[in-house]
Design an enzyme around this catalytic site. Structure first.
Site, PDB file in Angstrom:
ATOM      1  N   GLY A  88       0.778  -1.215   0.044  1.00  7.69           N
ATOM      2  CA  GLY A  88      -0.049  -0.032  -0.064  1.00  7.69           C
ATOM      3  C   GLY A  88       0.999   1.324  -0.041  1.00  7.69           C
ATOM      4  NE  ARG A 133      -5.716   9.653   3.212  1.00  4.61           N
ATOM      5  CZ  ARG A 133      -6.676  10.199   3.871  1.00  4.61           C
ATOM      6  NH1 ARG A 133      -6.826  11.542   3.981  1.00  4.61           N
ATOM      7  NH2 ARG A 133      -7.594   9.591   4.649  1.00  4.61           N
ATOM      8  CG  HIS A 169     -12.414  12.226  14.932  1.00  6.55           C
ATOM      9  ND1 HIS A 169     -12.952  11.684  16.164  1.00  6.55           N
ATOM     10  CD2 HIS A 169     -11.225  11.434  14.523  1.00  6.55           C
ATOM     11  CE1 HIS A 169     -12.015  10.640  16.708  1.00  6.55           C
ATOM     12  NE2 HIS A 169     -11.184  10.606  15.649  1.00  6.55           N
ATOM     13  CE  LYS A 210     -14.207   8.749  13.365  1.00 11.36           C
ATOM     14  NZ  LYS A 210     -13.344   7.721  12.513  1.00 11.36           N
TER      15      LYS A 210
END
Lengths: 247, 247, 247, 247
Positions: free
Chosen positions: B8, B12, B133, B137
């Protein structure tokens, strides 16, 4: 020296107020009236200001008596809605020299918090409220939190801000809390706490938090004394301690 | 030097991990594998440890390949439930020298928060969680908050604490938040925030608050590196970074 | 029922302890001794445990008396240094069935804070302490803050962490606070506050904060009761409530 | 569309500002000027507003050029003292249609914090500031903290508050921090942090805390855009973003 009578003088808030009036250098405690005492004592004692810290059931009659007898009133008892405020205005119209101050919250920090929340609201994309209280409190959210949400919502509307960003699609148990006028409000109940509130604002790359901690009933006394000092010079009805504070 | 391959590697988290592995003094980045690349590269490059930061759909096959090829694995991808962990144990039984570490959260501060919450829980009448958060989200509450509520509930049960005190009788809009295993959890969503959590504990006259603020994906890298360093010496399956941290 | 005598029973802490002992289901208050009372009352009343909340001048003699008379002691009075602890150990050597517990801080939240700070310290590049107290406090920083700095410094040394990053070159008025064992400690003094402490830890991309708020002397009572319950089963000298708490 | 040129366009702040101007719906980026570029580009491009994010050494000449060429200026560069502001006023006297806005801090949350601190100060016995920054910062306390202390001190003086209560008699290592205009200021330096400030106020039984967290240079952009939008309608010199914000 301002001559002051306290209504509800043996209650938790009233006894604290009587103590504060007795201790301040520029106020004199001339009458303590509780539920079985005749309210006429205020007149006999020559009270210039009455502080009402009684009960929603009795507060309106107490105010009527004071206004008709030329005694200024500082009201900390809750339960006065628009209809009750209209009644007070009518009585004051007949006694234009008398002043009545109604304050839903006498903690100066709480009043400042709410005013700052109102001023800040237009500058931030997001706003939420977390209020934290002792676990004996029966209602959630607190009245102060609901009012704070309301003034934030009004300020956002005036600034033509839209709804807040929120991508939540999965919240099975209601973790996002209550929505009051479009503002999320969260209520924590916890042994050890007294009365606390955090107003959080967020925009790109920064947040602003206004936190008020009230540890003690004594925190209401500076606001009560401010009301006592100001009410003789403010004929008519004044709602909210913020007006007196010039903020 | 530990030879490390990242699965991966162009995502990110994966690109950040590749950078961290390349920069650390005792690790060497020998393979970067993304979704269109053959996983055999790990073998060709002689990787001793693979870091999986891919996707719930591919993580299990990746682990199987690594275990069968004698490569230790550090797994940061979510989506591994009890059934998947059992599969991993089976593969490891045939390759007893290989180690696999599965960590739901690599932020050391988050891992410590959860462990401290577990240790503190038995000493307080009340416990609640506020997680905060960014507004993109999708789920509320966060997985970390739900797990924290779970470990608090277990610790309370072991200490035979009863239900928390809460006199709320009026909460029309759900201000008291979600109840997860008997622990109230509140979720704030706000522009400007990244990932934050407060665990609050209260008892007579005192409160304890454990707050974790994660500002950046880089906060996961010390935990990833710790996993890479520890996994060669830990054959079998290890779940949770806390075990490695000795807390 | 554990029979308990309180030394310093009319002081602020002692009277609170006497109340707590009287109210708990498994302890019985059998003697209240203050400075003009004979300490022999403890023996007459059959006390199994004495709680000392007196004064640095009298605490050592009180402990000696109790140990020699077979009474276990829980000590909350400050002022016991290494020399005093050695004396206590000597007396206990002659009375090996007796237990003495010395706790510099009985607030469970403060004890947990310090322990969590110790556990967390090795994982973070930076650590600082902000302690906040009422303005009548004479010393800065608080004893708890100084001890917390000390345990953080020890944990950093064991983990072979170097000095913390700090590029400050210009600080004419000392805004960076006190340095205690290499850890910066800041002291806030403020009307309205009681006793509060924040331990802050930071590393790449994340911070961890452990905050303890003590609002009331009652916060010490769960710790005092824990000491009373544990001391009969712990002969010899025990220093610190954390040992009893198994953390 | 307001035509905007950015001075210092390849610096950290300048490049962010160029991006923000390019993305906003009502502003157009017409010139990017860095240290080796001729400032005349602003004129050629028809810039109505210049944003200066350069260096204390060059900012004053840049402003002079803009004012003389009829270009409004928004200044985010630091280092302009009273003498420099007087020079700017002189140039503006000859070009009365031009506006210059000098803002020491463009983060709207920081500007609100300072204004709220000023409004709150008169109502509290105690006030202290804790500022927290990344460990690469060279000066302590931060400029924003020093200015906040200054406005608090002024507000206290106007309200005829005396010195704050503080019984500290023993502070060998300076834990009480710096004294700026009589207000204690504490500076924390910590890996993981960016730029944060807490202003704490306390009075009998309550505290009020105003906290600003800045996570990112992007937090300055809403303030920069506000300046760009407002400066064409505000001839003369304006100091401080708060004036534009109407607070």
């Amino acid at each position: 020296m301002i001559k002051v009578g306290v209504l509800g003088a043996r209650g938790r808030m009233g006894s604290e107020a009587a103590r504060a009036v007795g201790e301040a250098a520029d106020t004199e405690l001339v009458a303590e009236v509780d539920q079985d005492d005749p309210i006429e004592r205020l007149v006999e004692a020559g009270a210039q200001v009455a502080v009402d810290l009684t009960h929603p059931d009795s507060v309106l009659n107490n105010i009527k008596f004071c206004v008709e007898n030329g005694i200024n009133v500082v009201v900390g008892t809750s339960g006065l809605g628009p209809a009750e405020l209209d009644s007070i205005r009518t009585w004051l119209a007949d006694n234009p020299q008398v002043g009545v101050i109604v304050a839903p919250n006498f903690a100066i920090g709480a009043v400042l918090s709410m005013r700052f929340a109102e001023l800040a609201a237009r500058y931030f994309e997001s706003a939420e409220i977390v209020e934290l209280h002792h676990p004996k409190k029966a209602d959630a959210p607190s009245g102060t939190a609901a009012r704070t949400a309301h003034v934030i919502a009004q300020a956002r509307e005036q600034a033509q801000l839209g709804t807040m960003p929120d991508a939540t699609t999965k919240d099975p148990d209601g973790a996002r809390g209550a929505e009051v006028d479009g503002v999320r409000v969260h209520a924590v109940r916890m042994t050890g706490l007294v009365a606390h509130q955090e107003v959080l604002f967020g925009t790109e790359g920064e947040t602003l938090t206004i936190r008020h901690d009230s540890y003690d009933r004594r925190s209401f006394m500076p606001g009560v004394l401010l009301g006592i000092r100001e009410v003789p010079g403010r004929p008519g009805l004044t709602v909210g301690l913020d007006t007196l504070m010039g903020i």
